[in-house]
Write an enzyme that holds these catalytic residues in place. Structure first.
Site, PDB file in Angstrom:
ATOM      1  N   ASP A  19       0.654  -1.140  -0.086  1.00  0.00           N
ATOM      2  CA  ASP A  19       0.044  -0.067   0.063  1.00  0.00           C
ATOM      3  C   ASP A  19       0.898   1.303   0.009  1.00  0.00           C
ATOM      4  O   ASP A  19       2.054   1.195   0.350  1.00  0.00           O
ATOM      5  CB  ASP A  19      -0.857  -0.021   1.110  1.00  0.00           C
ATOM      6  CG  ASP A  19      -1.569   1.198   1.486  1.00  0.00           C
ATOM      7  OD1 ASP A  19      -2.448   1.619   0.337  1.00  0.00           O
ATOM      8  OD2 ASP A  19      -1.865   1.692   2.341  1.00  0.00           O
ATOM      9  N   ASP A  68      -0.410   5.261   0.923  1.00  0.00           N
ATOM     10  CA  ASP A  68      -0.647   6.153   1.792  1.00  0.00           C
ATOM     11  C   ASP A  68      -0.576   5.461   3.193  1.00  0.00           C
ATOM     12  O   ASP A  68      -1.225   4.298   3.412  1.00  0.00           O
ATOM     13  CB  ASP A  68      -1.799   6.968   1.699  1.00  0.00           C
ATOM     14  CG  ASP A  68      -1.790   7.934   0.326  1.00  0.00           C
ATOM     15  OD1 ASP A  68      -0.868   8.416   0.226  1.00  0.00           O
ATOM     16  OD2 ASP A  68      -2.765   7.644  -0.348  1.00  0.00           O
TER      17      ASP A  68
END
Length: 231
Positions: free
Chosen positions: A11, A13
């Site tokens: 991932d 953020d």
């Protein structure tokens, strides 16, 4: 953690880059355009993770419901809510384009962790709910783009995390089975999506999880740094 793993999905953020500052600045420019009061970091931190549309809608609804806004009967309150939402999203994307990466920092251990993962020869993909164009630009700005053979954003597929579809599609692109593909994220979105897709999942302890304890999200391991994946 990497025993039997053939690929890694990471991932963006809250996992690789602390982008909260970017969100706050872009949102407050947007709210100013609409004549609404600014939002604080805590509110933004609780709202990020499910894509730009969800973030803007959540913050907009919160600010429009403030007593001082209702009492002032501003122009935005007189417009149809759908119209206000569309304008807010358009303004947010406009502002984000210009500030992307300027108020964000790569988390400690990320660069070393990615370098060590790359040294294992495992193919890596970045999968985020952030719009793809913003994700690709941020990875390049922060010098992280060279680690990933595939990058997918929140607008790459029909649905976003926590739906398992983005993970399944990313596994297809990597050419690996879900059970052999490790998901590394920072929130329940990543944990729920990984569980539903059949991917093992490691969650970092420092990201954004809507204000909830990360230990309560589905996971196989909690890590304080990406480096710990290879310890």
């Amino acid at each position: 953690m990497l025993a039997g793993i053939k690929a890694v999905i990471v991932d963006l953020d809250g996992t690789m880059v602390d982008t909260l500052g970017d969100f706050v600045v872009a949102l407050n420019h947007t709210l100013d355009d609409l004549g609404l009061p600014p939002v604080d970091r805590l509110m933004v931190e609780r709202s990020v993770g499910k894509g730009s549309e969800h973030l803007v809608r959540t913050v907009l609804d919160h600010q429009l419901a403030l007593p001082e806004v209702v009492a002032a009967a501003g122009v935005a309150l007189s417009w149809p809510r759908e119209q206000v939402g569309e304008l807010a999203l358009e303004r947010y994307q406009h502002h984000y384009l210009f500030i992307n990466g300027q108020h964000s920092e790569v988390y400690p251990g990320v660069l070393e962790g990615l370098q060590r993962l790359q040294a294992t020869g495992l193919p890596m993909a970045c999968l985020t709910n952030k719009p793809l164009a913003f994700a690709q630009a941020l990875l390049e700005i922060k010098g992280l783009d060279g680690f990933f053979s595939q990058v997918f954003g929140g607008d790459s597929f029909e649905r976003k995390k926590p739906d398992p579809l983005p993970l399944l599609k990313t596994c297809e692109a990597l050419g690996t089975l879900p059970g052999q593909t490790l998901m590394v994220g920072d929130s329940q979105n990543d944990g729920i999506a990984a569980r539903a897709a059949g991917c093992p999942v490691a969650l970092v302890t420092y990201g954004y999880n809507h204000g909830d304890p990360i230990a309560e999200a589905p996971h196989d391991r909690l890590i304080g740094s990406l480096v710990e994946l290879l310890d």
